[in-house]
Enzyme design. Sequence first.
Site, short mmCIF file in Angstrom:
data_model
loop_
_atom_site.label_atom_id
_atom_site.label_comp_id
_atom_site.label_asym_id
_atom_site.label_seq_id
_atom_site.Cartn_x
_atom_site.Cartn_y
_atom_site.Cartn_z
N ASP A 65 -5.81 2.40 35.98
CA ASP A 65 -6.13 2.82 34.62
C ASP A 65 -5.10 2.24 33.65
OD1 ASP A 65 -7.66 4.67 32.76
OD2 ASP A 65 -5.62 5.41 32.48
N THR A 98 -9.34 0.40 27.84
CA THR A 98 -7.93 0.20 27.48
C THR A 98 -7.41 -1.14 28.01
OG1 THR A 98 -7.28 1.47 29.45
CG2 THR A 98 -7.43 2.66 27.38
N THR A 99 -7.73 -1.46 29.25
CA THR A 99 -7.25 -2.72 29.81
C THR A 99 -7.85 -3.91 29.08
OG1 THR A 99 -7.01 -1.68 31.98
CG2 THR A 99 -7.07 -4.08 31.93
N ASP A 399 -12.33 9.29 31.76
CA ASP A 399 -12.77 8.11 31.01
C ASP A 399 -14.28 8.10 30.85
OD1 ASP A 399 -10.15 7.33 30.87
OD2 ASP A 399 -10.32 5.72 32.35
#
Length: 534
Positions: A65, A98-99, A399
């Site tokens: 994550d 996010t990544t 998520d």
Amino acid sequence: MQGQRGGGPTVVLSEESERASGEDARAMNVSAARAVADAVRTTLGPKGMDKLLLDSSGNVVVTNDGVTLLEEMDIDHPAADLLVEVAETQEAEVGDGTTSAVVLAGELLAEADDLLERGVAASTVTAGYAEAAERAQAFLAEHADPVDPDDTETLEAIAATALSGKGAEAAQDHLASLVVAAVEVATRPDGGVDRDAAVVRSFPGGSLTDSRFVDGALVDVDAPHEGMPRQFEDASVLVYEGDIEAPEVDDATATVGDFEAAEAFVEREQAELDGMVDHLVGTGADVVLADGGIDDRALARFADAGVLALRRVDEEDRAHVAAATGATRVSSLADATAADLGHAGRVEQERIRAYGYTHDAEPERTFVFSDGAGGEVGTVLLRGGTEHVLDEVERAVTDALGVVSAAIECGAVLPGAGAPEIELAGRLRDYADGVEGREQLAVEAFADALDVGPRTLAENAGHDPIDALVALRAAHAGGDGHAGFDADTGGVLDAFEAGVVEPLRVKTTAVEAAMDAATMLLRIDDVVSASDLP
């Protein structure tokens, strides 16, 4: 101290100061930010790898994550911290992507670095990036398809996409259905989603397929008195924001001179406590949740009355039970009435954990409040074999709750698997032809940076990234806007048909956050650090 006469600038720095200006400052910032992006890049996609983080205390975190990795890593550079903010912004806004946002920011900086080396001014690059990001938002909106809050199939596909590559594949479809059920309960009549009402609770033991949805809330405490009932049908619930104990008396007024006076004093205290319990029982409550402690005498009296009284229930659990049952949280015990009660179709104590924290401990028991009159809380109850596995799955489910909520709120979805990045890059390259001056180069660089998404998906899946990009560009040039990368075969698939779907807001937020971080770093031409600035 350095000074200059004749009206020139004066710079005052401590002896410990370090300063980097111009080219050196830019190179240092770009290098630091790209290092952060590279650190998380290998975790992207369904074939991404995990990272194992070990802190100084020996605690272990295994995750892919993005925001968790960046928060746990020991990052000590202001430019790198900006990319951590990108991940945190993405997490707060939509819960996933996010990544992707961090990797895109790093690639934007890499492309900008090349332009600056070729003599393009930083202000020109940032202006071109801002224009490209603005056009990107419009292009993405045009490319998106509408989604209805009642379209369970599409919402479950969105949840499954968010869960992929995060250790939940064994029960991906099952968990996706639980996520959608929780978000549906948390969706309000105005179309908004109360994120706090979609709850995740995890319990070690069992397997992921043992996870289930609870239409209500959980309170993870045991009954404090063995004589209390553990199960109710159609229960009335009172949530009390205080303790149920004998009132404290000032020492100065509590002095007694003989045994009879002391005995009378104790009797008055007990009478007051009995009165509190009788008042609560008189409201018709079957279950009482208290913020603070409950006196042993009061517990016995509640048990005699057939009332379940739970003490020291934390704030989050009290809030969830109140929302699930429709109870009004009472702050004054004397003012509690039947009108403050909530109602649950069923309250039952369950042994959810297979064991206690130690092998000789009694298995912990949890109260489940389901089918509440409030109907505003849905809980995903997760099971898992080990705590590390369960922690990662909980992050993935959280998520997934975020992206399903975002899809309902924005009402639009995009194909995943790199399809929107390829489509957007192609449209931006066409748009760049009409941009005057050197800003055209910045718009083209922005388009090139977007390729990092599908290219990384191919690299992490063990396929040739150049072949993947060529095939995807050809498909989109031929009018197939849903063409995405197939991580299993290395070929092209229809992302929608394959169930790889993302909310529009995931991409728009990622593009905006990445552009903001990149342009902020590109504007910096002076970095000053010191142990103690005057």
